[in-house]
Design an enzyme around this catalytic site. Structure first.
Site, PDB file in Angstrom:
ATOM      1  N   ASP A   1      -3.798   2.722  -4.962  1.00 12.89           N
ATOM      2  CA  ASP A   1      -2.617   2.703  -4.364  1.00 12.89           C
ATOM      3  C   ASP A   1      -2.118   1.378  -3.650  1.00 12.89           C
ATOM      4  O   ASP A   1      -0.919   1.132  -3.105  1.00 12.89           O
ATOM      5  CB  ASP A   1      -2.824   3.601  -3.169  1.00 12.89           C
ATOM      6  CG  ASP A   1      -4.227   3.742  -2.523  1.00 12.89           C
ATOM      7  OD1 ASP A   1      -4.997   2.659  -3.246  1.00 12.89           O
ATOM      8  OD2 ASP A   1      -4.263   3.868  -1.481  1.00 12.89           O
ATOM      9  N   GLU A   2      -2.869   0.366  -3.863  1.00 12.17           N
ATOM     10  CA  GLU A   2      -2.700  -1.105  -3.354  1.00 12.17           C
ATOM     11  C   GLU A   2      -2.669  -1.928  -4.339  1.00 12.17           C
ATOM     12  O   GLU A   2      -3.460  -1.972  -5.471  1.00 12.17           O
ATOM     13  CB  GLU A   2      -3.958  -1.210  -2.379  1.00 12.17           C
ATOM     14  CG  GLU A   2      -4.009   0.035  -1.277  1.00 12.17           C
ATOM     15  CD  GLU A   2      -4.853  -0.446  -0.286  1.00 12.17           C
ATOM     16  OE1 GLU A   2      -5.295  -1.547   0.054  1.00 12.17           O
ATOM     17  OE2 GLU A   2      -5.998   0.627   0.006  1.00 12.17           O
TER      18      GLU A   2
ATOM     19  N   ASP B   1       0.898  -1.327  -0.116  1.00 15.74           N
ATOM     20  CA  ASP B   1      -0.172  -0.178  -0.086  1.00 15.74           C
ATOM     21  C   ASP B   1       0.862   1.215   0.163  1.00 15.74           C
ATOM     22  O   ASP B   1       1.959   1.421   0.780  1.00 15.74           O
ATOM     23  CB  ASP B   1      -0.939   0.037   1.071  1.00 15.74           C
ATOM     24  CG  ASP B   1      -1.912   1.195   1.441  1.00 15.74           C
ATOM     25  OD1 ASP B   1      -1.996   1.741   0.338  1.00 15.74           O
ATOM     26  OD2 ASP B   1      -2.372   1.532   2.448  1.00 15.74           O
TER      27      ASP B   1
END
Length: 453
Positions: free
Chosen positions: A107-108, A11
């Site tokens: 973002d992950e 993340d």
């Protein structure tokens, strides 16, 4: 003997804000957040840096509240093309080690290195190497969770921020995982937490050791799923090469430039939203049985209402009709105006081989066919010549929103992935057109301008 899986969840910490700091290092020294424009009524905190966090500023709160906590807060407008570009480059690093990379938002990502880690050393050294490379090559910190399943890997990456790494194994998971609050478990959302608390379940350990039959009776199949997740019984595969599961619902919402003061004004906004939802349904070759609305008043109080249809639909006028009926029956504009509104269609089915109920009135079927033809024609014209080439007459009633492209606009805020709740079929796995054709076009244009495409 089956090989034990090694799965990372990585993340990018406070992603949007951190990318802004990377582009302008001076922002690291002041409280800063990425947010919308208050004057245009899209004023919420999308991401905040560590300095802003010290003031108690949280993601998704209004800029008005954030300024109360920190009057000298610096608000930076979102640069989506930059975020798409850099997060894609970070994931390219992961793909140098395996093709088993599954995105979870910008973002992950989950990364399965079960079959490839031995080429690069020990699995935990490999996780550190990825973390180090992202920092050295892009100046971004990431948190990493390592486990034998996706659920615990995700939990591990959330535990230490920034730059944390948590390794969860079959030998230590009870000590690490079971002490965490039950709401930290993936897919246990805000609506499920109080119901679990009412059953005396407050930690993941409580859930893991609870009576499975009682959970099934209270939550159905999802109760069994939560119990399995709490005990580490998760065999879900990391989908290779960015595969995206079919959506379970599709929706859109917006905060218009001005408050919505009447049913007539709401209809203008809902027309845009319903067109975008219907278009996305057709893109996915889906129809939906349930239409839901999500209004929020000027005191920021929201509610939802839904209605099940006799036949599934992906026609904008049919979705709009139900949405308007729901709003008219359930909201009184004389009390308070609305600040924002959303529409969702759920209980999706494939738009092929759907049995049709024979209608005694051919005119009804003819009208459906006509409306669908209009929708598809509008789609084709906008795809070829741009959104502004064709508008419905109702769009002209409000000059502020006349050119609002609800399908592709970055001002339309989808449901956040961390708000998904097992008790709410309208939110669960709400991908909201996750294939994101516009983002791909933005990135291609960005790279073209950079001379790299």
């Amino acid at each position: 003997m089956e090989k034990e899986r090694i799965i990372f969840h990585i993340d990018i910490n406070h992603c949007f804000a951190q990318i802004e700091e990377m582009l302008d290092p001076s922002l690291k020294d002041i409280p800063m957040c990425v947010g919308g424009d208050e004057e245009k009524r899209s004023g919420i905190v999308l991401a905040r840096n560590l300095k802003a966090k010290e003031y108690g500023i949280t993601t998704a709160e209004t800029l008005r509240d954030a300024y109360r906590k920190c009057p000298h807060l610096r608000v930076v407008p979102a640069k989506y093309s930059e975020y798409i570009y850099y997060t894609s480059r970070v994931k390219d690093i992961y793909r140098e080690y395996t093709n088993q990379v599954e995105s979870y938002g910008l973002d992950e990502a989950w990364i399965d290195v079960t079959d490839s880690y031995h080429l690069f050393g020990k699995p935990y050294d490999l996780a550190y190497e990825m973390q180090k490379r992202v920092l050295e090559e892009y100046g971004l910190t990431v948190s990493v969770g390592v486990a034998w399943n996706k659920v615990f890997a995700k939990l591990g990456s959330d535990m230490i921020k920034p730059s944390g790494m948590v390794i969860i194994t079959k030998y230590n998971y009870q000590d690490i995982v079971w002490n965490q609050p039950v709401e930290d478990l993936l897919f246990v959302g805000g609506k499920t937490k109080p119901k679990l608390n009412d059953m005396g379940i407050f930690t993941i350990g409580d859930l893991a050791q609870s009576n499975k039959s009682k959970l099934q009776k209270r939550f159905g199949v999802k109760g069994i799923e939560m119990w399995n997740f709490a005990n580490g019984y998760d065999n879900a595969a990391v989908d290779a090469n960015g595969y995206v599961a079919p959506p379970k619902s599709i929706g859109n919402s917006t905060t218009p430039p001005s408050d919505i003061n009447s049913l007539r004004e709401a209809e203008v906004i809902l027309q845009h939203l319903c067109e975008s939802v219907a278009s996305r349904l057709r893109d996915e070759q889906k129809k939906g049985h349930v239409v839901s609305i999500y209004p929020r008043d000027t005191n920021l109080k929201s509610f939802s209402r839904q209605r099940k249809l006799q036949e599934p639909t992906n026609i904008s006028t049919e979705i709009l009709k139900v949405a308007m009926e729901l709003l008219e029956d359930n909201y009184d504009f004389s009390i308070l105006p609305l600040r924002s509104i959303g529409v969702h269609v759920s209980k999706l089915v494939d738009d092929v081989n759907i049995p049709k109920q024979i209608n005694l009135f051919d005119s009804i079927e003819q009208e459906k066919t006509r409306e669908l033809t209009i929708d598809k024609t509008i789609d084709e014209l906008r795809e070829r010549f741009g959104f502004h080439v064709v508008k419905r007459a109702s769009a002209l009633l409000d000059k502020e929103t006349e050119n609002f492209d609800a399908k592709n606009s970055n001002s339309v805020f989808p449901g956040r992935k961390k708000d998904y709740d097992l008790d709410n079929d309208n939110i669960e796995n709400d991908i909201l057109y996750k294939k994101d054709k516009r983002s791909q076009k933005i990135m291609e244009e960005y790279l073209k301008n950079k001379g790299e495409y």
